[in-house]
Design a protein around this motif. Sequence first.
Motif, PDB file in Angstrom:
ATOM      1  N   GLU A  22       0.835  -1.196   0.000  1.00  0.00           N
ATOM      2  CA  GLU A  22       0.000   0.000   0.000  1.00  0.00           C
ATOM      3  C   GLU A  22       0.873   1.250   0.000  1.00  0.00           C
ATOM      4  O   GLU A  22       0.527   2.261  -0.618  1.00  0.00           O
ATOM      5  CB  GLU A  22      -0.937  -0.001   1.210  1.00  0.00           C
ATOM      6  CG  GLU A  22      -1.968  -1.124   1.199  1.00  0.00           C
ATOM      7  CD  GLU A  22      -2.980  -0.999   0.068  1.00  0.00           C
ATOM      8  OE1 GLU A  22      -3.018   0.053  -0.599  1.00  0.00           O
ATOM      9  OE2 GLU A  22      -3.726  -1.966  -0.150  1.00  0.00           O
ATOM     10  N   ALA A  30       3.595   1.676  -1.490  1.00  0.00           N
ATOM     11  CA  ALA A  30       4.051   1.938  -2.854  1.00  0.00           C
ATOM     12  C   ALA A  30       2.974   2.630  -3.674  1.00  0.00           C
ATOM     13  O   ALA A  30       3.258   3.261  -4.686  1.00  0.00           O
ATOM     14  CB  ALA A  30       4.462   0.631  -3.519  1.00  0.00           C
ATOM     15  N   GLY A  31       1.730   2.511  -3.232  1.00  0.00           N
ATOM     16  CA  GLY A  31       0.643   3.239  -3.884  1.00  0.00           C
ATOM     17  C   GLY A  31       0.381   4.574  -3.201  1.00  0.00           C
ATOM     18  O   GLY A  31      -0.644   5.214  -3.467  1.00  0.00           O
ATOM     19  N   LEU A  34      -7.645   2.733  -3.898  1.00  0.00           N
ATOM     20  CA  LEU A  34      -6.876   2.682  -5.135  1.00  0.00           C
ATOM     21  C   LEU A  34      -7.722   2.308  -6.338  1.00  0.00           C
ATOM     22  O   LEU A  34      -7.466   2.745  -7.439  1.00  0.00           O
ATOM     23  CB  LEU A  34      -5.750   1.671  -4.986  1.00  0.00           C
ATOM     24  CG  LEU A  34      -4.700   2.074  -3.955  1.00  0.00           C
ATOM     25  CD1 LEU A  34      -3.707   0.960  -3.767  1.00  0.00           C
ATOM     26  CD2 LEU A  34      -4.008   3.337  -4.400  1.00  0.00           C
ATOM     27  N   ARG A  35      -8.721   1.466  -6.083  1.00  0.00           N
ATOM     28  CA  ARG A  35      -9.508   1.006  -7.222  1.00  0.00           C
ATOM     29  C   ARG A  35     -10.378   2.122  -7.794  1.00  0.00           C
ATOM     30  O   ARG A  35     -10.758   2.081  -8.935  1.00  0.00           O
ATOM     31  CB  ARG A  35     -10.387  -0.169  -6.813  1.00  0.00           C
ATOM     32  CG  ARG A  35      -9.673  -1.497  -6.940  1.00  0.00           C
ATOM     33  CD  ARG A  35     -10.318  -2.535  -6.075  1.00  0.00           C
ATOM     34  NE  ARG A  35      -9.937  -2.324  -4.690  1.00  0.00           N
ATOM     35  CZ  ARG A  35     -10.457  -2.993  -3.672  1.00  0.00           C
ATOM     36  NH1 ARG A  35     -11.393  -3.853  -3.885  1.00  0.00           N
ATOM     37  NH2 ARG A  35     -10.049  -2.765  -2.446  1.00  0.00           N
ATOM     38  N   PRO A  68      -8.976   8.401  -9.249  1.00  0.00           N
ATOM     39  CA  PRO A  68      -8.888   8.836 -10.635  1.00  0.00           C
ATOM     40  C   PRO A  68      -7.472   8.624 -11.160  1.00  0.00           C
ATOM     41  O   PRO A  68      -7.283   8.197 -12.283  1.00  0.00           O
ATOM     42  CB  PRO A  68      -9.234  10.322 -10.573  1.00  0.00           C
ATOM     43  CG  PRO A  68      -9.071  10.714  -9.145  1.00  0.00           C
ATOM     44  CD  PRO A  68      -9.313   9.489  -8.337  1.00  0.00           C
ATOM     45  N   ARG A  69      -6.508   8.892 -10.369  1.00  0.00           N
ATOM     46  CA  ARG A  69      -5.136   8.684 -10.790  1.00  0.00           C
ATOM     47  C   ARG A  69      -4.275   8.608  -9.541  1.00  0.00           C
ATOM     48  O   ARG A  69      -4.257   9.542  -8.744  1.00  0.00           O
ATOM     49  CB  ARG A  69      -4.681   9.850 -11.658  1.00  0.00           C
ATOM     50  CG  ARG A  69      -3.331   9.596 -12.290  1.00  0.00           C
ATOM     51  CD  ARG A  69      -2.887  10.793 -13.117  1.00  0.00           C
ATOM     52  NE  ARG A  69      -1.615  10.487 -13.748  1.00  0.00           N
ATOM     53  CZ  ARG A  69      -1.488  10.121 -15.017  1.00  0.00           C
ATOM     54  NH1 ARG A  69      -2.536  10.060 -15.781  1.00  0.00           N
ATOM     55  NH2 ARG A  69      -0.297   9.840 -15.520  1.00  0.00           N
ATOM     56  N   PRO A  70      -3.567   7.506  -9.358  1.00  0.00           N
ATOM     57  CA  PRO A  70      -2.708   7.424  -8.179  1.00  0.00           C
ATOM     58  C   PRO A  70      -1.670   8.536  -8.248  1.00  0.00           C
ATOM     59  O   PRO A  70      -1.121   8.796  -9.318  1.00  0.00           O
ATOM     60  CB  PRO A  70      -2.044   6.055  -8.314  1.00  0.00           C
ATOM     61  CG  PRO A  70      -2.853   5.320  -9.310  1.00  0.00           C
ATOM     62  CD  PRO A  70      -3.461   6.344 -10.211  1.00  0.00           C
ATOM     63  N   PRO A  71      -1.441   9.198  -7.167  1.00  0.00           N
ATOM     64  CA  PRO A  71      -0.514  10.313  -7.202  1.00  0.00           C
ATOM     65  C   PRO A  71       0.889   9.832  -7.525  1.00  0.00           C
ATOM     66  O   PRO A  71       1.310   8.785  -7.063  1.00  0.00           O
ATOM     67  CB  PRO A  71      -0.587  10.869  -5.784  1.00  0.00           C
ATOM     68  CG  PRO A  71      -1.074   9.736  -4.951  1.00  0.00           C
ATOM     69  CD  PRO A  71      -1.948   8.914  -5.835  1.00  0.00           C
ATOM     70  N   ALA A  76      -6.059   4.992 -15.180  1.00  0.00           N
ATOM     71  CA  ALA A  76      -5.771   6.354 -15.628  1.00  0.00           C
ATOM     72  C   ALA A  76      -4.733   6.351 -16.743  1.00  0.00           C
ATOM     73  O   ALA A  76      -4.799   7.160 -17.668  1.00  0.00           O
ATOM     74  CB  ALA A  76      -5.279   7.194 -14.452  1.00  0.00           C
ATOM     75  N   ASP A  81       4.890   2.547  -9.377  1.00  0.00           N
ATOM     76  CA  ASP A  81       5.553   2.240  -8.107  1.00  0.00           C
ATOM     77  C   ASP A  81       4.882   1.044  -7.440  1.00  0.00           C
ATOM     78  O   ASP A  81       5.523   0.190  -6.854  1.00  0.00           O
ATOM     79  CB  ASP A  81       5.498   3.452  -7.170  1.00  0.00           C
ATOM     80  CG  ASP A  81       6.369   4.591  -7.679  1.00  0.00           C
ATOM     81  OD1 ASP A  81       7.539   4.324  -7.992  1.00  0.00           O
ATOM     82  OD2 ASP A  81       5.863   5.723  -7.770  1.00  0.00           O
ATOM     83  N   ARG A  82       3.578   1.053  -7.530  1.00  0.00           N
ATOM     84  CA  ARG A  82       2.807  -0.037  -6.948  1.00  0.00           C
ATOM     85  C   ARG A  82       3.143  -1.366  -7.652  1.00  0.00           C
ATOM     86  O   ARG A  82       3.296  -2.405  -7.015  1.00  0.00           O
ATOM     87  CB  ARG A  82       1.323   0.323  -7.086  1.00  0.00           C
ATOM     88  CG  ARG A  82       0.343  -0.723  -6.715  1.00  0.00           C
ATOM     89  CD  ARG A  82       0.282  -0.985  -5.237  1.00  0.00           C
ATOM     90  NE  ARG A  82      -0.431  -2.221  -5.024  1.00  0.00           N
ATOM     91  CZ  ARG A  82      -1.417  -2.391  -4.169  1.00  0.00           C
ATOM     92  NH1 ARG A  82      -1.769  -1.411  -3.385  1.00  0.00           N
ATOM     93  NH2 ARG A  82      -2.008  -3.543  -4.072  1.00  0.00           N
ATOM     94  N   ALA A 130       6.511  -2.543  -6.513  1.00  0.00           N
ATOM     95  CA  ALA A 130       6.445  -3.129  -5.173  1.00  0.00           C
ATOM     96  C   ALA A 130       5.843  -4.533  -5.234  1.00  0.00           C
ATOM     97  O   ALA A 130       6.275  -5.436  -4.526  1.00  0.00           O
ATOM     98  CB  ALA A 130       5.607  -2.238  -4.249  1.00  0.00           C
ATOM     99  N   TYR A 143      -5.287  -2.983  -9.177  1.00  0.00           N
ATOM    100  CA  TYR A 143      -6.129  -1.802  -9.084  1.00  0.00           C
ATOM    101  C   TYR A 143      -7.581  -2.109  -9.386  1.00  0.00           C
ATOM    102  O   TYR A 143      -8.477  -1.580  -8.784  1.00  0.00           O
ATOM    103  CB  TYR A 143      -5.628  -0.722 -10.032  1.00  0.00           C
ATOM    104  CG  TYR A 143      -4.471   0.006  -9.460  1.00  0.00           C
ATOM    105  CD1 TYR A 143      -4.674   0.955  -8.474  1.00  0.00           C
ATOM    106  CD2 TYR A 143      -3.179  -0.268  -9.862  1.00  0.00           C
ATOM    107  CE1 TYR A 143      -3.616   1.621  -7.924  1.00  0.00           C
ATOM    108  CE2 TYR A 143      -2.117   0.399  -9.319  1.00  0.00           C
ATOM    109  CZ  TYR A 143      -2.331   1.353  -8.354  1.00  0.00           C
ATOM    110  OH  TYR A 143      -1.291   2.005  -7.802  1.00  0.00           O
TER     111      TYR A 143
END
Lengths: 634, 352
Positions: free
Chosen positions: A217, A219-220, A234-235, A238-241, B297, B328-329, B332, B349
């Motif tokens: 987590e 890493a997200g 995460l699911r 809109p866009r993981p930072p 995305a 990154d995820r 990992a 995701y």
Amino acid sequence: MPLHRRGEGREGDAPVVLDVIERDVMARTAEWTAPDGPRVRTPLLLEVRASRLPGDVPGCEAALVPSRAEGPGLLQGESPLVVRDLGSDMRPVVPDAAWAHLELPGERPVPPSIADELEGVPLVTVGRDAIVEVTHLPPSPELAAPPSAGATELVVLGGAACLLGRHDALVDAVMAARKRAGPARLLYAPAVATPMDLALLAYMGVDVVDDVQARLEAAGGVALRPELTHGHDLRDAPRPPLRGDDELAACAREGVLAMRREVALVREAIARGQLRELLEQRVRSEPWQVAALRHLDRHHNAALERRSPVQRPVRLLATSRDSFHRVEVRAWVDRLLARYAPPPSAKVLVLLPCSARKPYSSSRTHRAFLSALRDVRNRWAVHEVVLTSPLGMVPRELERTYPAAHYDIPVTGEWFPEEVERMAALLAHLRRAGAYSAVISHMGPGLPFVENDATVTRTRTGGEGPLDAGALGRLAEAASSAAALVPRVDRARRDLEDLASLARLQFGPEAGAALLRDARLAGKPPAWRLALRGGGQLASLVPDRGLLSLTLEGAERVATAGRYRVLMDDFELKGNLFAVGVSGADPEVREGDDVAVVRGDRVVAVGVARMGAEEMVGSRRGIAVAVRHRRGEA
Amino acid sequence: MEGLAGWMYDHRRRPRGRGSREAHDPGAPAAVWRERELLGGEHVDALVAVLRTRGCSHERLRGGCTMCGYASDTPAEPPTEELLLAQVRAVAAQRRDAPWVKLYTSGSMLDPDEVPQGVLDAIVGAFGDARRLTVESRAEHVTAERVRALAPRCNLEVAIGLESACDAVLEGSVAKAMTLGDFRRAAADVRAGGAALRAYVLLKPPLLTESEAIDDAVEAAAAALSAGAATVSINPVNVQAGTLVDFLGHRGQYEPPWLWSVVEALRRAHALAPPGAQVLSSPTAGGTPRGAHTCGACDRGVLAAIERHRLEASPRALDAVEGCGCKDRWRAQLALEGLMQGPFGPRGYRRL
């Protein structure tokens, strides 16, 4: 019921490397030494040491190193237990790394969902080290046998991560694996622990967890915490930072520290006997965890009950609707239904509300009730019974037992339907079992089973409080006029009957009756002693425990009735009885019970069980019975 | 039958709901579409068609591969030779001037039990003028004679699914009923018969971790190139109905690969390709929950880069992918998933 005997499964081969220090239902803190490794304490957190990941926190107790690592990658000053995971590689990896204390097998079992249709594919692989067993368990009871390898010390629940979020499957798999592992082995559930579900996992008996989820987590960009669910899901995001390495490392450190804090908190909760209280808070972070707890309470109650103590010196906080189904509460209700009958001479039933202060009779309200009843003619024909939640019902003579003297609930004056239903069921049971000539209710409003029953005399019909002078007057008056109509009961007889109630609850109807045969009361309430008419003593009531403590003579009587025996091997008992010396135990024995230690056909000692029957015969380490008296002692 | 193949055999024969073996026009191909391709340094139109034959011999005899749902394209009644010829004519009618024709079946074009010689002759007759005619076959149906019977009359490319170069994966994950040795023998026969060789390589068959899957695909690409493949296509597994992959997916035990893994495998395999050989990928169902995907995305951007790489045959196309937090995820996951003690379907995701 037949005795549990050692070696009926393969528990007799159980290893002797695990020292359980504290127990709380299935959870325990224990000390364990892996081969050539440092001594570690459970619940144990394996912290990943992989070179490619940022965010290691110095000072781990145990490190989990992936197969491809060149070395353990420990931080300066660390000397933890090093567990090397040979991973899932179909290609062979280099075994026998000198730096690993323990290697988890690299063979990959086929998922049980298809394996049970594949002939000849084993569900269980035994690791190269032989002390590690990886098991993939479908939720199916026939696979819940003890492990095949007697030398196994660590059972790994493979594929557990695939069950995350699937509440019933995860609970069933963990409970099956726990059963398979038996009490003498550690259970490791890989890659499922978070600060949120750690208490739940520990409650089901998971001994070893890791920080894989926290690192994933992180890493997200999410730092796991126990109190709140993810910062963003995460699911749905809109866009993981896109974050810098420093930020991701900070998330990882925060998540790992949260895991460490939670492990420490869980250990403390186990030591204090309050893991359930912590758990009920934590599961609320994720809906699936609440569902998992409900599934556990509903479908695995018997397994939990076998490991539950009959006594705990701490409050039981029933602060959620799930508390209503917790194992200690259900055990109380089940015991009342199976073992309880009212004192035979009690003919006038008085229903009373509970008090926050326990035992009830030490509270202001109950002192007022007792004072109102004091002057009732034929007072000892009156049976006081408290209707309450979540316990449903507590007869006065049992008010010092666990959890009657320990529970606490939020009181609003309003009842949930299931609370009313439980009270009604227990009252119906009570009235069937007793021979009451009258029922008087001093309960407040909201109980239709009382209000709609024309045979019940109610003292608070005008909405008065329980301490209202008029209501108390009506209570005394109703009790007096009802008691006057029944045969006179003298106090000594009633006191003995009350003690018999407790004896039945503690030892069951037959053994309880056997204990009371030709007995008389001595001493002062509540510290009664149960004596023989011709001299000698059978038991004494220890008010703080709320239970009877047997003498050798008392234990003899209980054992003769075929209850609460712990069979020992043929040796001279000196001091306490250790699990290694236990050859069998009656299945109803629970932690905290008074038990008779039997050698051959002779009761040689009496004491308090420090573990349940299941654990006594399933492990070979630790005190099984803390002996109070031994035969031959002065 | 034992092992995964036996499981697949039984699984295929379980009663299923709507959607399997629906009625189709037996004289029409299962599918026809056009796509852009790189051929001889220029971008051309390729006509792609899937003939509706009696289906794959491996599926009929042994239940088929664990990720392949093409059995649902197979009619209950084997089509007659006349109907197959009608399908070929229908494809030819839609060709217009496409210089490249890819003609598939849901099985093996070179299996005489599936495609009679008369139909092969008709295909060569109809598309012999194409600058490239691609047909696909399982290795055991490839012989030098069968290739030689066609190759002189057209610019033949024979495609064979290698899937993995690791026999343990071929047996224990794909249930391919083929070894690397079988593939090498067939590859040699393709070349001896005078045709070009195209190889398909799987990315992430079931029960492998993501990182194992990347290594496995790269190794398979290397094996295919060294067996003389002019083109290696890396096919990320997509979840097709009625397969083991689908079955496991519903149990949380399988997730399709990340598109980042496709990029990684392409990058590494591309570096191994000798001059003149091409490594590419065209992910089926890419960017959807049932196919290779990323966070939702960045899927489009990554897919576009993979497409550019395919059409430009240049590794630089992959370097142009924009960064995204989900990478990154993914990284990992590669580092950690091996610690999960399988079976593998770590949470991504987007779930199925």
